[in-house]
Design a protein around this motif. Sequence first.
Motif, PDB file in Angstrom:
ATOM      1  N   LYS A   1       0.858  -1.451  -0.153  1.00  0.00           N
ATOM      2  CA  LYS A   1       0.134   0.258   0.207  1.00  0.00           C
ATOM      3  C   LYS A   1       0.761   0.957   0.178  1.00  0.00           C
ATOM      4  CE  LYS A   1      -3.395   2.443   2.585  1.00  0.00           C
ATOM      5  NZ  LYS A   1      -4.108   2.548   3.881  1.00  0.00           N
ATOM      6  N   ALA A   2       1.941   1.081   0.825  1.00  0.00           N
ATOM      7  CA  ALA A   2       2.695   2.161   0.566  1.00  0.00           C
ATOM      8  C   ALA A   2       3.600   2.394  -0.480  1.00  0.00           C
ATOM      9  CB  ALA A   2       3.591   2.003   2.208  1.00  0.00           C
ATOM     10  N   ILE A   3       3.222   1.276  -1.072  1.00  0.00           N
ATOM     11  CA  ILE A   3       4.178   1.741  -2.618  1.00  0.00           C
ATOM     12  C   ILE A   3       3.994   2.390  -3.507  1.00  0.00           C
ATOM     13  CG2 ILE A   3       5.119   0.562  -4.518  1.00  0.00           C
ATOM     14  CD1 ILE A   3       6.673  -1.640  -2.515  1.00  0.00           C
ATOM     15  N   ASN A   4       2.133   1.776  -3.372  1.00  0.00           N
ATOM     16  CA  ASN A   4       1.694   2.508  -4.246  1.00  0.00           C
ATOM     17  C   ASN A   4       0.920   4.033  -3.781  1.00  0.00           C
ATOM     18  OD1 ASN A   4       1.169  -0.235  -5.581  1.00  0.00           O
ATOM     19  ND2 ASN A   4      -0.531  -0.778  -4.513  1.00  0.00           N
TER      20      ASN A   4
ATOM     21  N   GLY B   1       5.350   5.132   4.652  1.00  0.00           N
ATOM     22  CA  GLY B   1       4.732   4.471   5.516  1.00  0.00           C
ATOM     23  C   GLY B   1       5.410   4.290   6.931  1.00  0.00           C
ATOM     24  N   TYR B   2       6.189   5.491   6.702  1.00  0.00           N
ATOM     25  CA  TYR B   2       7.446   5.622   8.181  1.00  0.00           C
ATOM     26  C   TYR B   2       6.828   5.878   9.097  1.00  0.00           C
ATOM     27  CZ  TYR B   2      10.993   4.275   4.988  1.00  0.00           C
ATOM     28  OH  TYR B   2      12.274   3.409   4.597  1.00  0.00           O
ATOM     29  N   LEU B   3       5.085   7.236   8.710  1.00  0.00           N
ATOM     30  CA  LEU B   3       4.387   7.287  10.346  1.00  0.00           C
ATOM     31  C   LEU B   3       3.582   7.033  10.175  1.00  0.00           C
ATOM     32  CD1 LEU B   3       5.643  10.927   9.715  1.00  0.00           C
ATOM     33  CD2 LEU B   3       6.485   9.205  10.763  1.00  0.00           C
TER      34      LEU B   3
ATOM     35  N   TYR C   1       8.055  17.169   3.911  1.00  0.00           N
ATOM     36  CA  TYR C   1       8.808  16.099   4.432  1.00  0.00           C
ATOM     37  C   TYR C   1       7.807  14.682   5.286  1.00  0.00           C
ATOM     38  CZ  TYR C   1      12.105  13.329   5.948  1.00  0.00           C
ATOM     39  OH  TYR C   1      13.176  11.804   6.654  1.00  0.00           O
ATOM     40  N   GLU C   2       7.310  15.794   6.223  1.00  0.00           N
ATOM     41  CA  GLU C   2       6.412  14.787   6.872  1.00  0.00           C
ATOM     42  C   GLU C   2       4.984  13.420   5.906  1.00  0.00           C
ATOM     43  OE1 GLU C   2       5.990  16.019  10.949  1.00  0.00           O
ATOM     44  OE2 GLU C   2       6.885  17.376  10.908  1.00  0.00           O
ATOM     45  N   TYR C   3       5.092  14.600   5.276  1.00  0.00           N
ATOM     46  CA  TYR C   3       4.076  13.828   4.359  1.00  0.00           C
ATOM     47  C   TYR C   3       4.597  12.591   3.557  1.00  0.00           C
ATOM     48  CZ  TYR C   3      -0.036  13.857   1.879  1.00  0.00           C
ATOM     49  OH  TYR C   3      -1.548  13.513   0.607  1.00  0.00           O
ATOM     50  N   LEU C   4       5.703  13.161   3.238  1.00  0.00           N
ATOM     51  CA  LEU C   4       6.257  12.133   1.964  1.00  0.00           C
ATOM     52  C   LEU C   4       6.368  10.400   2.785  1.00  0.00           C
ATOM     53  CD1 LEU C   4       8.616  13.558  -0.444  1.00  0.00           C
ATOM     54  CD2 LEU C   4       5.942  12.379  -0.785  1.00  0.00           C
TER      55      LEU C   4
ATOM     56  N   PRO D   1      11.851   3.592  -0.485  1.00  0.00           N
ATOM     57  CA  PRO D   1      13.056   4.437  -0.165  1.00  0.00           C
ATOM     58  C   PRO D   1      13.367   4.708   0.802  1.00  0.00           C
ATOM     59  CG  PRO D   1      12.085   6.425  -1.703  1.00  0.00           C
ATOM     60  CD  PRO D   1      10.848   4.597  -1.445  1.00  0.00           C
ATOM     61  N   ILE D   2      14.344   4.432   1.333  1.00  0.00           N
ATOM     62  CA  ILE D   2      14.968   5.208   2.667  1.00  0.00           C
ATOM     63  C   ILE D   2      14.397   6.898   2.719  1.00  0.00           C
ATOM     64  CG2 ILE D   2      16.529   3.752   2.771  1.00  0.00           C
ATOM     65  CD1 ILE D   2      18.955   5.898   1.895  1.00  0.00           C
ATOM     66  N   PRO D   3      14.159   7.843   4.020  1.00  0.00           N
ATOM     67  CA  PRO D   3      13.781   8.158   3.868  1.00  0.00           C
ATOM     68  C   PRO D   3      14.821   9.635   4.261  1.00  0.00           C
ATOM     69  CG  PRO D   3      13.413   7.466   6.501  1.00  0.00           C
ATOM     70  CD  PRO D   3      14.437   6.389   4.994  1.00  0.00           C
ATOM     71  N   LYS D   4      16.405   9.450   3.340  1.00  0.00           N
ATOM     72  CA  LYS D   4      17.067  10.556   3.241  1.00  0.00           C
ATOM     73  C   LYS D   4      17.081  10.505   1.424  1.00  0.00           C
ATOM     74  CE  LYS D   4      21.974  11.234   1.026  1.00  0.00           C
ATOM     75  NZ  LYS D   4      23.158  10.821   0.426  1.00  0.00           N
ATOM     76  N   ILE D   5      16.105   9.479   0.768  1.00  0.00           N
ATOM     77  CA  ILE D   5      15.665   9.815  -0.601  1.00  0.00           C
ATOM     78  C   ILE D   5      14.130  10.680  -0.716  1.00  0.00           C
ATOM     79  CG2 ILE D   5      14.708   8.018  -2.588  1.00  0.00           C
ATOM     80  CD1 ILE D   5      17.864   8.088  -2.717  1.00  0.00           C
ATOM     81  N   LEU D   6      13.140  10.013   0.521  1.00  0.00           N
ATOM     82  CA  LEU D   6      12.900  10.683   0.562  1.00  0.00           C
ATOM     83  C   LEU D   6      12.825  12.416   0.817  1.00  0.00           C
ATOM     84  CD1 LEU D   6      10.330   8.157   2.718  1.00  0.00           C
ATOM     85  CD2 LEU D   6      10.093   9.168   0.323  1.00  0.00           C
ATOM     86  N   ARG D   7      13.289  12.460   1.581  1.00  0.00           N
ATOM     87  CA  ARG D   7      14.401  13.752   1.726  1.00  0.00           C
ATOM     88  C   ARG D   7      14.098  14.903   0.438  1.00  0.00           C
ATOM     89  NH1 ARG D   7      12.923  17.582   5.571  1.00  0.00           N
ATOM     90  NH2 ARG D   7      14.262  16.158   7.408  1.00  0.00           N
ATOM     91  N   GLN D   8      15.000  14.452  -0.450  1.00  0.00           N
ATOM     92  CA  GLN D   8      15.297  14.289  -1.584  1.00  0.00           C
ATOM     93  C   GLN D   8      14.262  14.983  -2.615  1.00  0.00           C
ATOM     94  OE1 GLN D   8      18.531  11.478  -1.647  1.00  0.00           O
ATOM     95  NE2 GLN D   8      19.413  13.078  -3.257  1.00  0.00           N
ATOM     96  N   PHE D   9      13.060  13.921  -2.498  1.00  0.00           N
ATOM     97  CA  PHE D   9      12.280  14.382  -3.256  1.00  0.00           C
ATOM     98  C   PHE D   9      11.071  15.437  -3.102  1.00  0.00           C
ATOM     99  CE2 PHE D   9      11.872   9.692  -5.195  1.00  0.00           C
ATOM    100  CZ  PHE D   9      11.874  10.305  -6.018  1.00  0.00           C
TER     101      PHE D   9
END
Length: 126
Positions: A6-9, A75-77, A67-70, A51-59
């Motif tokens: 679900k998180a990936i989708n 699925g991290y939060l 960032y928190e929304y990503l 992706p790992i949080p670092k990649i999410l930060r880049q996005f």
Amino acid sequence: MVDNEKAINELSELLLKTRKEKGYSLQKASIKTGISHSFISQLERGKRPVPIPKILRQFAEGYELDYEYLMFKAGYLDEPRHTSDDEYFMFKDKEGFDSLPEEDKEKILLTLREQADFMISKYKKR
């Protein structure tokens, strides 16, 4: 992460939608984020794990997303910080907006609603 599929989708859909709305090609998205265009493409198609949080930060920085929304979508939060998805796309500096007095926030939101209504009617007439 509760439901990895679900998180990936959800994350894939969000990133693709955002890239398209910004008018970014894969190449431009790569330049904006510092992430390879092939990685972005695979992620948008659901062919990569979350992706790992670092990649999410880049996005977040490259696409001007919260960032928190990503992190929530990935699925991290467990819970989003706010209730409305629209809020995450409306403000680049969400924390700055949140720090304003309520009266100023209402003025900004009223102006945005009026502009959105105008633009909607303009595009409907096309």
